[in-house]
Write an enzyme that holds these catalytic residues in place. Structure first.
Site, PDB file in Angstrom:
ATOM      1  N   GLU A   1      25.403 100.563  60.292  1.00  0.00           N
ATOM      2  CA  GLU A   1      25.136 101.424  61.458  1.00  0.00           C
ATOM      3  C   GLU A   1      25.616 100.775  62.765  1.00  0.00           C
ATOM      4  O   GLU A   1      24.942 100.870  63.790  1.00  0.00           O
ATOM      5  CB  GLU A   1      23.638 101.745  61.567  1.00  0.00           C
ATOM      6  CG  GLU A   1      23.089 102.580  60.432  1.00  0.00           C
ATOM      7  CD  GLU A   1      23.612 104.007  60.434  1.00  0.00           C
ATOM      8  OE1 GLU A   1      24.196 104.439  61.452  1.00  0.00           O
ATOM      9  OE2 GLU A   1      23.463 104.675  59.388  1.00  0.00           O
TER      10      GLU A   1
HETATM   11  C1  LIG Z   1      24.764  97.379  52.267  1.00  0.00           C
HETATM   12  C2  LIG Z   1      25.649  98.227  53.100  1.00  0.00           C
HETATM   13  C3  LIG Z   1      25.395  99.578  53.218  1.00  0.00           C
HETATM   14  C4  LIG Z   1      26.250 100.385  53.958  1.00  0.00           C
HETATM   15  N1  LIG Z   1      26.041 101.738  53.959  1.00  0.00           N
HETATM   16  C5  LIG Z   1      26.979 102.540  54.529  1.00  0.00           C
HETATM   17  C6  LIG Z   1      26.910 103.943  54.392  1.00  0.00           C
HETATM   18  O1  LIG Z   1      25.971 104.471  53.771  1.00  0.00           O
HETATM   19  N2  LIG Z   1      27.867 104.713  54.929  1.00  0.00           N
HETATM   20  C7  LIG Z   1      28.914 104.164  55.608  1.00  0.00           C
HETATM   21  O2  LIG Z   1      29.750 104.900  56.095  1.00  0.00           O
HETATM   22  N3  LIG Z   1      29.022 102.834  55.766  1.00  0.00           N
HETATM   23  C8  LIG Z   1      28.094 102.012  55.227  1.00  0.00           C
HETATM   24  N4  LIG Z   1      28.190 100.645  55.345  1.00  0.00           N
HETATM   25  C9  LIG Z   1      29.350 100.108  56.053  1.00  0.00           C
HETATM   26  C10 LIG Z   1      28.989  99.420  57.357  1.00  0.00           C
HETATM   27  O3  LIG Z   1      28.671 100.372  58.330  1.00  0.00           O
HETATM   28  C11 LIG Z   1      30.187  98.531  57.739  1.00  0.00           C
HETATM   29  O4  LIG Z   1      30.189  97.450  56.868  1.00  0.00           O
HETATM   30  C12 LIG Z   1      30.113  98.080  59.159  1.00  0.00           C
HETATM   31  O5  LIG Z   1      30.342  99.152  60.030  1.00  0.00           O
HETATM   32  C13 LIG Z   1      31.117  96.977  59.461  1.00  0.00           C
HETATM   33  O6  LIG Z   1      32.404  97.312  58.996  1.00  0.00           O
HETATM   34  P1  LIG Z   1      33.211  96.268  58.101  1.00  0.00           P
HETATM   35  O7  LIG Z   1      32.372  95.867  56.992  1.00  0.00           O
HETATM   36  O8  LIG Z   1      34.515  96.878  57.803  1.00  0.00           O
HETATM   37  O9  LIG Z   1      33.388  95.017  59.025  1.00  0.00           O
HETATM   38  P2  LIG Z   1      34.454  94.838  60.188  1.00  0.00           P
HETATM   39  O10 LIG Z   1      34.529  96.052  61.001  1.00  0.00           O
HETATM   40  O11 LIG Z   1      35.696  94.304  59.616  1.00  0.00           O
HETATM   41  O12 LIG Z   1      33.738  93.734  61.054  1.00  0.00           O
HETATM   42  C14 LIG Z   1      33.759  92.336  60.729  1.00  0.00           C
HETATM   43  C15 LIG Z   1      33.224  91.554  61.906  1.00  0.00           C
HETATM   44  O13 LIG Z   1      34.067  91.770  63.050  1.00  0.00           O
HETATM   45  C16 LIG Z   1      33.324  92.227  64.153  1.00  0.00           C
HETATM   46  N5  LIG Z   1      34.115  93.213  64.883  1.00  0.00           N
HETATM   47  C17 LIG Z   1      34.824  94.242  64.405  1.00  0.00           C
HETATM   48  N6  LIG Z   1      35.362  94.939  65.397  1.00  0.00           N
HETATM   49  C18 LIG Z   1      34.991  94.366  66.532  1.00  0.00           C
HETATM   50  C19 LIG Z   1      35.211  94.641  67.914  1.00  0.00           C
HETATM   51  N7  LIG Z   1      35.937  95.689  68.311  1.00  0.00           N
HETATM   52  N8  LIG Z   1      34.676  93.804  68.827  1.00  0.00           N
HETATM   53  C20 LIG Z   1      33.925  92.761  68.462  1.00  0.00           C
HETATM   54  N9  LIG Z   1      33.680  92.449  67.186  1.00  0.00           N
HETATM   55  C21 LIG Z   1      34.197  93.251  66.228  1.00  0.00           C
HETATM   56  C22 LIG Z   1      32.093  92.852  63.571  1.00  0.00           C
HETATM   57  O14 LIG Z   1      31.020  92.839  64.485  1.00  0.00           O
HETATM   58  C23 LIG Z   1      31.840  91.981  62.356  1.00  0.00           C
HETATM   59  O15 LIG Z   1      31.092  90.867  62.717  1.00  0.00           O
HETATM   60  C24 LIG Z   1      27.346  99.825  54.632  1.00  0.00           C
HETATM   61  C25 LIG Z   1      27.559  98.449  54.551  1.00  0.00           C
HETATM   62  C26 LIG Z   1      26.753  97.663  53.771  1.00  0.00           C
HETATM   63  C27 LIG Z   1      27.080  96.198  53.665  1.00  0.00           C
END
Ligand SMILES: Cc1cc2nc3c(=O)[nH]c(=O)nc-3n(C[C@H](O)[C@H](O)[C@H](O)COP(=O)(O)OP(=O)(O)OC[C@H]3O[C@@H](n4cnc5c(N)ncnc54)[C@H](O)[C@@H]3O)c2cc1C
Lengths: 599, 249
Positions: free
Chosen positions: A441
């Site tokens: 989220e």
């Molecule tokens: C257990 C679990 C349940 C989930 N459930 C759902 C779900 O039901 N539906 C759904 O749609 N998604 C779901 N998610 C996905 C979740 O919302 C994403 O994992 C999250 O938004 C982060 O995206 P990412 O994993 O691609 O990480 P990334 O976006 O690659 O981020 C990696 C790191 O980089 C940082 N970062 C990225 N962009 C920036 C920026 N612009 N500025 C500063 N820092 C940045 C982030 O803060 C993070 O620390 C779930 C994830 C998990 C692990």
């Protein structure tokens, strides 16, 4: 004592800190009174303790499995959710016109909290379904609502939120899932989603995926994202479940915690046509989603708080019984060992948990009450103000518990010593379960950017002004409350420093530099808000001490002690952080990727 | 047919009971109170009889504090039709409860009274039996199964040696054991409906019954702490310890 709830604390937040009695005198809420609210809470507690709590550990050890055909999991998950559905909990918060019970949001908060604390993974399916149903109810058309909502409110069909993709998590503008219009009115969905919680399971008759996708030829970036209903099974005209809709499970992710909720990589339209039904207008999907996201984000903060409450209550019970050591001043080895709760340092571990958990809980109830007041208000200006207050508090209510209630879970493990590090006790599971909350989220980092980059500035700082005015009301009350004057001054200083920090940031024209320390700012801003909450709690506790029952005196004294703890141990940390952020420190901004390890 | 179901407000079975420091009783301040679990089973059984078309009306009755209304509301939410609270803040012993229930039975004329076999706070296991004696009715205690047909009720009882089935003429008293059924959860809509069902509040004085306690509590103490066990190497050693240390052989 219960291991999932402190009912005295709920009553305190409802009727002494907040004013639920007043809320119940308005609108459709007049149907409820203290007695019926108690009965609802009793039912929730009984069901959570009997049908959810007993297998939380076993479910963690036996996570759902996928054999290439079907997902299987412990039958207790389904049994618990059927009981939950049967009792009408899926519909609890929805309006009565659409078959809900119309329970106030703040009461729903307390109800959901008990289930989350008892067994987060099982409760997860219900939260997702309620969130998806909310979205449909707000944005769907009459036909869509008629087709999907009743089944979801009955808990027969579950829901999911499909935003993330393998290459697009934080940056939703980069999603690739496509929705191509067809001549039959529906869209053809193709693409892959990642991390979808509850994305596949065999418990409910159908799964209603709320999917973000792009329509070919639309505007680039977030302005070209639309929202679709994509059911697992197509729905026949008579409302019954029909043939498969070509949503396929690629695999389950194996998580650190929160293991009982399946987490799925899904493919849409790989094996054949996958039908999606456009919700609202094209290209407005992210806006719709974010409207609902506020509530989802509060739910994340609540989940974090409940995992920490579970750890706090367990470690408190343990500390009262575990005998170990003697006071430093006691040099007699023949004297009996004392319970570890007698050690000042163990009390510090427990006090930190109490200050974090109960402070976070107070904020969540405050936010839920804002939602209720928004619903009840007939005055547009007032509704607008309540919305702004919620807007600025939401990143805090999501992130502060995710960060600091996780810290509380760490302390719960510490209270149990070596036993806490084993899987024979629930405290390490609560820690693992909680760790997700700073990630989904919107990550902690993204929330920081939202607060410092947007929320403190929106409408010329109107939200910040409103929040400041609310805090100042409490300061005024505290400055005339015996014993709280010092804390009122301290909080005022922290608030002023917060304002001057925001001022400095807003004068910096280099946006990258201005936002480089947005996350530390988020934490410190959160501490100010929670300090405000503790002051409110302490004032209510002082009133309680003066006029309340003898049996409640310990409860009230504990609140006052925790307020003092927060102001002595925690709030002073903000001074340093605000100074750092205000100085526009560029240490992290300027360090090059190569300099980390020299290559 | 009308069924009367007495329910008692007791300390919740999950609560770790603490003795008050002055040893005058158990500390009830801020502890969770619930419907006695055996009484939940009694309500459930009555509701099932109603659902099966065997009973028409279920009346729940409680003797206890004002707050016992919570437990009566729960019974109403589970399916009872109306409730009576006989209010008292004092301790009422089983005999006094039985006497009061006898009065209620005379007023209400139920054909069946289903009670829990005991309340988990004092574990007396007396009220049902005393009520049967006062009324001169047949009793089937510790029921694990009941079957109502043709003006009589067959009650399968859990007894030390196994199961025993007694056939009782109505009106009769049944007390429930754990395995009789698994009580349902109330539902949220039924909780709201229960609010509108009638709940009469009466005073003990309304019944003209002597409820003065016959027992005096001298003091209440925690049960002795269990000592750690020891491992024995052989059967011979076990027998020796049982004979010479425990003195039980
Ligand atoms: C257990 C679990 C349940 C989930 N459930 C759902 C779900 O039901 N539906 C759904 O749609 N998604 C779901 N998610 C996905 C979740 O919302 C994403 O994992 C999250 O938004 C982060 O995206 P990412 O994993 O691609 O990480 P990334 O976006 O690659 O981020 C990696 C790191 O980089 C940082 N970062 C990225 N962009 C920036 C920026 N612009 N500025 C500063 N820092 C940045 C982030 O803060 C993070 O620390 C779930 C994830 C998990 C692990």
């Amino acid at each position: 004592m219960s291991l999932i709830v402190n009912r005295r604390d709920i009553d305190f937040l409802f009727y002494e800190v907040g004013d639920l009695d007043e809320i119940l005198r308005n609108g459709s809420y007049t149907e409820f009174d203290r007695g019926s609210i108690d009965a609802v809470l009793d039912l929730a507690q009984n069901m959570a303790e009997r049908a959810f709590l007993p297998f939380a550990g076993a479910l963690d050890a036996n996570e759902p499995a996928f054999d290439g055909e079907k997902v299987s999991m412990m039958p207790q998950v389904g049994e618990a959710l059927y009981a939950f559905a049967e009792a009408g909990f899926f519909a609890a918060g929805f309006d009565q016109e659409i078959g809900g019970l119309g329970l106030p949001s703040v009461v729903c908060q307390a109800v959901q909290g008990m289930f989350a604390c008892a067994n987060l993974s099982v409760a997860g399916y219900s939260f997702l379904t309620v969130a998806a149903a909310n979205l449909l109810n707000e944005c769907g058309d009459a036909e869509q609502k008629a087709m999907f909502l009743p089944k979801m409110l009955e808990g027969k069909w579950f829901g999911t939120m499909c935003l993330s993709e393998p290459q697009a998590g934080s940056s939703l503008s980069d999603i690739k899932t496509m929705a191509t219009p067809t001549d039959d009115g529906h869209y053809r969905i193709t693409g892959s989603k990642m991390w979808i919680s509850g994305g596949e399971q065999e418990i409910s008759e159908n799964i209603v995926h709320m999917v973000l996708a792009k329509i070919p030829g639309g505007p680039p970036g977030v302005k070209g994202i639309s929202l679709f209903i994509v059911p697992k099974y197509r729905v026949n005209l008579d409302g019954s479940v029909g043939e498969k809709n070509n949503v396929s499970l690629i695999g389950l992710n194996h998580k650190m915690g929160y293991r009982g909720t399946t987490n799925c990589a899904l493919n849409f339209g790989e094996a054949g046509e996958c039908r999606g039904y456009l919700v609202g207008e094209p290209h407005q999907g992210l806006k719709y989603m974010f409207n609902m996201m506020n509530e989802a984000r509060l739910a994340v903060g609540a989940g974090a708080t409940m995992s920490a409450l579970g750890g706090y209550l367990y470690s408190l019970q343990y500390a009262r019984e575990r005998l170990q050591g003697r006071h430093p001043g006691d040099k007699d080895p023949a004297s009996p060992q004392i319970a570890i709760i007698e050690h000042a340092d163990v009390k510090r571990l427990l006090m930190t948990q109490k200050a974090y958990v109960e402070g976070a809980l107070a904020l969540l109830y405050y936010c839920a009450t804002l939602v209720d007041r928004q619903r009840l208000s007939t005055d547009d200006d007032e509704r607008w103000e309540l919305k702004l207050l919620l807007d600025i508090l939401t990143p805090v209510a999501k992130s502060w518990p995710s960060e600091f209630c996780l810290e509380a879970n760490k302390h719960a493990i510490q209270v149990l010593g070596g036993y806490g590090y084993t899987r024979d006790y629930p405290v390490e599971r609560h820690y693992r379960d909680n760790r997700i909350n700073a990630i989904h989220e919107g990550t902690h980092g993204i929330q920081g950017l939202d607060l410092l980059g947007r929320k403190v500035r929106i409408h010329d700082g109107a939200a910040l002004k409103l929040l400041t005015a609310e805090i100042e009301k409490t300061l005024a009350a505290a400055s005339t409350t015996v014993g709280r004057e010092g804390e009122a001054r301290t909080l005022k200083e922290a608030l002023d420093q917060c304002h001057s920090t925001i001022m400095r940031i807003s004068q910096c024209s280099d946006v990258n530099r201005a936002l480089a320390n947005a996350t530390p700012f988020l934490d410190a801003f959160g501490h100010v808000v929670i300090g405000w909450m503790w002051l409110r709690l302490a004032i209510a506790a002082i009133n309680g001490l003066e006029s309340g029952k003898e049996a409640d005196k310990d409860f009230y004294r504990g609140k006052i002690a925790a307020c003092r703890f927060f102001f002595n141990y925690e709030l002073p940390k903000t001074e340093h952080v605000f100074r750092l952020v205000g100085s526009l420190d560029d240490t992290c901004l300027t360090v090059t990727p190569e300099s980390f390890i020299g290559e | 047919m009308k069924i009367l179901v007495p329910v008692k407000r007791v300390i919740d079975y999950n609560v770790k009971v603490r003795v008050k420091s002055d040893q005058s009783g158990v500390d009830l301040a801020n502890v969770k109170m619930s419907m006695n679990p055996f009484d939940e089973i009694a309500v459930e059984e009555a509701v099932r009889l109603k659902e099966a078309g065997t009973a028409e009306e279920i009346v729940a009755v409680s003797i206890g504090p004002e707050k016992a209304q919570d437990q009566l509301r729960q019974a109403l939410a589970m399916g009872a039709d109306r409730a009576i609270l006989i209010k008292t803040e004092e301790t009422v012993e089983p005999l006094a409860v039985a006497k009061l229930l006898k009065k209620v039975v005379e007023e209400e004329s139920p054909e069946l009274v289903i009670l829990g076999k005991q309340a988990i706070d004092d574990d007396s296991n007396q009220t049902g039996q005393m009520l049967a004696a006062l009324l001169g009715w047949a009793q089937g205690t510790f029921a694990s199964k009941v079957n109502l047909a043709d003006g009589k009720i067959d009650v399968t009882r859990e007894i030390d040696g196994g199961l025993q089935t007694v056939s009782l003429k109505l009106p009769a008293i049944v007390t429930t054991d754990l395995r009789l059924n698994e009580p349902r959860y109330a539902s949220l809509p039924n909780i709201m409906k229960a609010k509108k069902k009638p709940l009469d509040v009466k005073e003990i004085g309304d019944y003209g019954v002597d409820v003065a306690p016959r027992l005096e509590t001298l003091k209440v103490t925690e049960p002795p702490k269990r000592e750690a066990g020891v491992k024995v190497e052989s059967v011979a050693e076990l027998v020796d310890k049982l004979k010479n240390e425990a003195g039980v052989l």
